[in-house]
Scaffold this motif. Structure first.
Motif, PDB file in Angstrom:
ATOM      1  N   TRP A  30       0.836  -1.209   0.000  1.00 47.98           N
ATOM      2  CA  TRP A  30       0.000   0.000   0.000  1.00 47.98           C
ATOM      3  C   TRP A  30       0.869   1.257   0.000  1.00 47.98           C
ATOM      4  CZ3 TRP A  30      -5.477   0.144   0.461  1.00 47.98           C
ATOM      5  CH2 TRP A  30      -6.022   1.401   0.636  1.00 47.98           C
ATOM      6  N   ALA A  31       1.964   1.220   0.774  1.00 51.46           N
ATOM      7  CA  ALA A  31       2.835   2.389   0.906  1.00 51.46           C
ATOM      8  C   ALA A  31       3.818   2.536  -0.256  1.00 51.46           C
ATOM      9  CB  ALA A  31       3.625   2.294   2.212  1.00 51.46           C
ATOM     10  N   ASP A  32       3.915   1.538  -1.115  1.00 51.52           N
ATOM     11  CA  ASP A  32       4.853   1.577  -2.238  1.00 51.52           C
ATOM     12  C   ASP A  32       4.382   2.579  -3.287  1.00 51.52           C
ATOM     13  OD1 ASP A  32       6.251   0.826  -4.730  1.00 51.52           O
ATOM     14  OD2 ASP A  32       6.929  -0.903  -3.575  1.00 51.52           O
ATOM     15  N   ASP A  33       5.320   3.324  -3.841  1.00 54.00           N
ATOM     16  CA  ASP A  33       5.004   4.334  -4.866  1.00 54.00           C
ATOM     17  C   ASP A  33       4.384   3.729  -6.129  1.00 54.00           C
ATOM     18  OD1 ASP A  33       6.012   6.307  -3.215  1.00 54.00           O
ATOM     19  OD2 ASP A  33       8.011   6.262  -4.116  1.00 54.00           O
ATOM     20  N   ARG A  34       4.687   2.470  -6.406  1.00 51.34           N
ATOM     21  CA  ARG A  34       4.168   1.826  -7.614  1.00 51.34           C
ATOM     22  C   ARG A  34       2.696   1.432  -7.481  1.00 51.34           C
ATOM     23  NH1 ARG A  34       8.568  -2.780  -7.753  1.00 51.34           N
ATOM     24  NH2 ARG A  34       8.239  -2.475  -5.527  1.00 51.34           N
ATOM     25  N   SER A  35       2.117   1.564  -6.289  1.00 47.84           N
ATOM     26  CA  SER A  35       0.749   1.102  -6.048  1.00 47.84           C
ATOM     27  C   SER A  35      -0.328   2.091  -6.475  1.00 47.84           C
ATOM     28  CB  SER A  35       0.562   0.791  -4.562  1.00 47.84           C
ATOM     29  OG  SER A  35       1.371  -0.294  -4.193  1.00 47.84           O
ATOM     30  N   TRP A  36       0.018   3.367  -6.593  1.00 51.10           N
ATOM     31  CA  TRP A  36      -0.999   4.388  -6.846  1.00 51.10           C
ATOM     32  C   TRP A  36      -0.576   5.339  -7.958  1.00 51.10           C
ATOM     33  CZ3 TRP A  36      -5.126   2.904  -4.358  1.00 51.10           C
ATOM     34  CH2 TRP A  36      -4.975   2.172  -3.183  1.00 51.10           C
ATOM     35  N   SER A  37      -1.489   5.575  -8.863  1.00 50.03           N
ATOM     36  CA  SER A  37      -1.318   6.573  -9.910  1.00 50.03           C
ATOM     37  C   SER A  37      -2.729   6.938 -10.366  1.00 50.03           C
ATOM     38  CB  SER A  37      -0.499   6.012 -11.067  1.00 50.03           C
ATOM     39  OG  SER A  37      -0.440   6.933 -12.117  1.00 50.03           O
ATOM     40  N   ASP A  38      -3.313   7.952  -9.750  1.00 54.02           N
ATOM     41  CA  ASP A  38      -4.729   8.292  -9.994  1.00 54.02           C
ATOM     42  C   ASP A  38      -5.621   7.084  -9.743  1.00 54.02           C
ATOM     43  OD1 ASP A  38      -4.115  10.924 -10.675  1.00 54.02           O
ATOM     44  OD2 ASP A  38      -3.775  10.380 -12.773  1.00 54.02           O
ATOM     45  N   GLY A  39      -5.356   6.371  -8.697  1.00 54.90           N
ATOM     46  CA  GLY A  39      -6.090   5.160  -8.339  1.00 54.90           C
ATOM     47  C   GLY A  39      -5.130   3.991  -8.222  1.00 54.90           C
ATOM     48  N   PRO A  40      -5.658   2.825  -7.880  1.00 58.85           N
ATOM     49  CA  PRO A  40      -4.781   1.663  -7.728  1.00 58.85           C
ATOM     50  C   PRO A  40      -4.226   1.199  -9.071  1.00 58.85           C
ATOM     51  CG  PRO A  40      -7.072   1.018  -7.416  1.00 58.85           C
ATOM     52  CD  PRO A  40      -7.048   2.506  -7.553  1.00 58.85           C
ATOM     53  N   THR A  41      -2.961   0.788  -9.062  1.00 55.35           N
ATOM     54  CA  THR A  41      -2.317   0.284 -10.279  1.00 55.35           C
ATOM     55  C   THR A  41      -2.455  -1.234 -10.350  1.00 55.35           C
ATOM     56  OG1 THR A  41      -0.195   0.007  -9.159  1.00 55.35           O
ATOM     57  CG2 THR A  41      -0.607   2.149 -10.192  1.00 55.35           C
ATOM     58  N   GLY A  42      -2.055  -1.775 -11.483  1.00 55.82           N
ATOM     59  CA  GLY A  42      -2.052  -3.228 -11.649  1.00 55.82           C
ATOM     60  C   GLY A  42      -1.151  -3.904 -10.616  1.00 55.82           C
ATOM     61  N   PHE A  43      -0.038  -3.260 -10.308  1.00 53.80           N
ATOM     62  CA  PHE A  43       0.895  -3.768  -9.292  1.00 53.80           C
ATOM     63  C   PHE A  43       0.170  -3.975  -7.970  1.00 53.80           C
ATOM     64  CE2 PHE A  43       3.783  -2.649  -5.778  1.00 53.80           C
ATOM     65  CZ  PHE A  43       4.779  -3.600  -5.946  1.00 53.80           C
ATOM     66  N   PHE A  44      -0.604  -2.972  -7.557  1.00 50.45           N
ATOM     67  CA  PHE A  44      -1.329  -3.072  -6.290  1.00 50.45           C
ATOM     68  C   PHE A  44      -2.426  -4.129  -6.369  1.00 50.45           C
ATOM     69  CE2 PHE A  44      -4.915  -1.926  -3.581  1.00 50.45           C
ATOM     70  CZ  PHE A  44      -4.294  -1.973  -2.340  1.00 50.45           C
TER      71      PHE A  44
END
Length: 92
Positions: A30-44
């Motif tokens: 959740w705290a990882d920068d890759r998890s959010w970009s204008d909403g949840p990312t595929g990574f998250f």
């Protein structure tokens, strides 16, 4: 199927381990920068599904372990068939 007491406790430990590890893992994702970009990312989302499935399996395994430990304590045997009355009566 008979489950030994050791195996039952092992399954309980696996269930507890799942509930200790996976929520912490998801918190870190959740705290990882890759998890959010204008909403949840595929990574998250992939890691959310992984965590959900792992917690479900861990819960099921832990539940089976608890049932096995409880059955061992009271000497419960689901696998034993009741005696056949016809065989008992015919032997007279």
């Amino acid at each position: 199927m008979t489950l030994s007491k050791k195996a039952g406790w092992f399954l309980v430990a696996v269930g507890v381990w799942s509930w200790v590890i996976w929520p912490t893992f998801l918190k870190n994702i959740w705290a990882d920068d890759r998890s959010w970009s204008d909403g949840p990312t595929g990574f998250f989302l992939v890691h959310l599904v992984l965590t959900t499935v792992s917690l479900t399996i861990g819960t099921a395994v832990g539940w089976l372990g608890i049932r096995g430990v409880r059955a061992g304590r009271r000497g419960h045997t689901d696998h034993a068939a009741p005696p056949d009355r016809d065989l008992i009566d015919s032997s007279r």
